[in-house]
Design a protein around this motif. Structure first.
Motif, short mmCIF file in Angstrom:
data_model
loop_
_atom_site.label_atom_id
_atom_site.label_comp_id
_atom_site.label_asym_id
_atom_site.label_seq_id
_atom_site.Cartn_x
_atom_site.Cartn_y
_atom_site.Cartn_z
N SER A 241 0.81 -1.24 -0.19
CA SER A 241 -0.22 -0.08 0.05
C SER A 241 0.78 1.34 0.07
N TRP A 242 2.03 1.12 0.21
CA TRP A 242 3.02 2.40 0.33
C TRP A 242 3.48 2.78 -1.11
N GLY A 243 2.42 3.21 -1.88
CA GLY A 243 2.62 3.75 -3.27
C GLY A 243 2.59 2.55 -4.21
N SER A 249 2.86 7.43 -8.22
CA SER A 249 3.88 6.43 -8.22
C SER A 249 4.22 6.01 -9.30
N LEU A 250 3.14 5.29 -9.68
CA LEU A 250 3.49 4.41 -11.23
C LEU A 250 3.74 5.49 -12.14
N ALA A 251 3.21 6.65 -12.43
CA ALA A 251 3.63 7.58 -13.34
C ALA A 251 5.05 7.96 -13.19
N GLN A 252 5.72 8.01 -12.15
CA GLN A 252 6.97 8.49 -11.90
C GLN A 252 7.89 7.37 -11.62
N LYS A 253 7.38 6.15 -11.79
CA LYS A 253 8.35 5.03 -11.87
C LYS A 253 8.86 4.70 -10.57
N ARG A 311 -5.04 15.53 -7.95
CA ARG A 311 -4.06 16.24 -8.81
C ARG A 311 -3.51 15.32 -9.82
N SER A 312 -3.47 14.09 -9.38
CA SER A 312 -3.02 12.91 -10.53
C SER A 312 -3.73 12.99 -11.69
N ALA A 313 -5.05 13.09 -11.43
CA ALA A 313 -6.15 12.96 -12.25
C ALA A 313 -5.81 13.89 -13.45
N ARG A 314 -5.29 15.08 -13.00
CA ARG A 314 -5.34 16.29 -13.85
C ARG A 314 -4.22 16.25 -14.69
N GLU A 315 -3.10 15.71 -13.95
CA GLU A 315 -1.68 15.75 -14.68
C GLU A 315 -1.58 14.62 -15.60
N ALA A 325 -4.09 12.52 -1.04
CA ALA A 325 -3.12 12.62 -1.78
C ALA A 325 -1.98 11.52 -1.48
N GLY A 326 -2.12 10.81 -0.62
CA GLY A 326 -1.18 9.50 -0.62
C GLY A 326 -1.73 8.42 -1.36
N GLU A 327 -2.75 8.31 -1.91
CA GLU A 327 -3.14 7.35 -2.95
C GLU A 327 -2.79 6.02 -2.45
#
Length: 445
Positions: A241-243, A249-253, A311-315, A325-327
């Motif tokens: 669950s930590w990312g 986290s997935l988008a930033q690898k 914020r992730s959805a928009r980006e 925000a911790g997703e």
């Protein structure tokens, strides 16, 4: 005599006060968190301390001209006093906003929404619970803590959002100590006390306690068959669950499940994982006013969805389904299997029974490899029977192994795991997990 207001009506009244107090151009959000909890501490199977905690806090955020600031305010439960505290908080936030620069990354949920959940059941009868614990623990060295009572969460905003969540929950976390100093750890949690369920949990712990008196077995490092009880599996999935499911986290690898979501690896086809927003102990909305949605995260060992904050959805052009925000999941469920829990040792045959794990960390996060220590009662099993307790040992293995290629079965019965955290307040995170039988788990020392 003053009429006693319900927590929901008190929160709704405070939200109305905030709407009426706004100046032109201002907006607000209001988060409410409260509990009425009973705590009972046990030592040597006797009640040593008992008390009740009733508390409520509000987080007021003021927004104007893309500037925003927030303040945490302790509430008393007296409507007039709390109204005055929020009014003073509003005044201070106005002064703070005058000193702040606009936030170019401000994300607000401006769509109106309504969500409400209320578990109207009474908490477990304390006298009945204490009688059952006393009966089960008679003659044993038990230490533990029992916590029970309603948990309340609320959210309101000037944009028309209103959420209310009232949940009943209890948690009894205990350890049984052997004369040699070794211990078995167990727990029982839920929203309805069931005598038979508690008796079964306690009987299992008591049976394990008897095995702790046998001579301990020492194992050499290597690969072993293993059964992970739900409490042990809870630690593993807590690490994921930590990312692991985070869209950012997935988008930033940076996700420990990167290989899974990139298609380079997969979990066992028996693995289905879901984030449950409906009917869980956690509310279906978060402190920022973002509604949560049910999300099928993994199906048959393959990724289906990720947890997405606005914020992730928009980006990244995704659809929102996550409240913070911790997703991270707040109510993760792993699908049940077909193995009866009563048959788990027989199915294991010869190998490790792991009741709990701790000190987990990633030894190679990009590869999904984690390490950790066995905790409390871990046993050596031969021919489906516990033969000896094992000392603390370290494992180091990839989840794509012990929850992937080598996973042999998941139990039919699942256990509700409720967070026992009480730092500041009782928590609402939970998980619903089976036990897991794996054909190979690597011990390193």
């Amino acid at each position: 005599m003053r009429e006693v207001q319900s927590p929901q009506s008190m929160f709704a009244a405070l939200a109305d006060d905030m709407r009426a107090a706004l100046a032109p151009g201002e907006a607000f959000t209001l988060w409410y968190s409260a509990e009425s909890s009973e705590f009972i501490r046990f030592n040597r199977a006797k009640v040593r301390q008992a008390g009740r905690v009733t508390q409520a806090t509000a987080c007021l955020r003021l927004i104007r001209d893309e500037r925003h600031a927030k303040s945490w305010i302790a509430l008393s439960g007296d409507p007039a006093a709390d109204r005055a505290r929020l009014a003073e908080g509003l005044r201070q936030l106005r002064e703070a906003l005058a000193q702040l620069q606009p936030d170019p990354y401000l994300t607000l949920e401006r769509e109106p929404w309504q969500r409400s959940f209320a578990d109207e059941a009474a908490p477990p009868d304390t006298g009945h619970v204490l009688a059952r614990i006393d009966e089960a623990a008679r003659g044993l060295d038990l230490v533990g803590i029992y916590a029970a009572g309603p948990l309340y969460r609320g959210f309101a905003s000037s944009f028309g959002a209103f959420g209310w969540h009232a949940a009943q929950a209890f948690h009894f976390d205990w350890s049984l100590f052997h004369a040699n100093g070794q211990a078995v750890k167990a727990d029982y949690a839920g929203n309805r006390w069931d005598d038979d369920e508690f008796a079964g949990r306690f009987a299992a712990a008591r049976a394990q306690l008897e095995h702790l008196g046998k001579p301990a077995r020492t194992l050499a490092p290597g690969d072993y068959r293993a059964y992970l009880a739900p409490a042990a599996l809870d630690e593993v999935l807590g690490m994921l669950s930590w990312g692991g499911f985070s869209a950012r986290s997935l988008a930033q690898k940076e996700s420990p499940l990167q290989r899974l979501y990139d298609g380079a690896a997969q979990l066992s086809g028996m693995v289905d994982m879901d984030e449950r927003a409906s009917g869980a102990l956690a509310p279906a909305f978060g402190p920022e006013g973002i509604p949560r949605s049910d999300a099928a995260l993994v199906r048959a060992g393959l990724p289906v969805a990720r947890l997405v904050y606005p914020r992730s959805a928009r980006e990244y052009g995704l659809e929102v389904n996550c409240a913070d925000a911790g997703e991270a999941p707040h109510a993760l469920a792993l699908g049940a299997g077909t193995l009866a829990q009563a048959d788990a040792l027989a199915a294991l045959g010869t190998g490790l029974y792991i009741g709990n794990l701790w000190y987990l960390n990633w030894s190679d996060a990009p590869a999904g490899r984690m390490t950790g220590m066995t905790r409390f009662a871990t046993f050596w099993v031969e021919d489906g029977r516990i033969q000896a307790p094992l000392g603390t040992m370290r494992f180091d293995d990839s989840i794509y192994g012990f929850l992937g290629d080598h996973l042999e079965a998941l139990t039919r019965e699942r256990q509700l795991r409720v967070s026992s955290g009480t730092y500041g307040e009782r928590q609402t995170d939970s998980s619903l997990l089976p036990g897991a039988l794996t054909g190979r788990l690597r011990l390193t020392l």
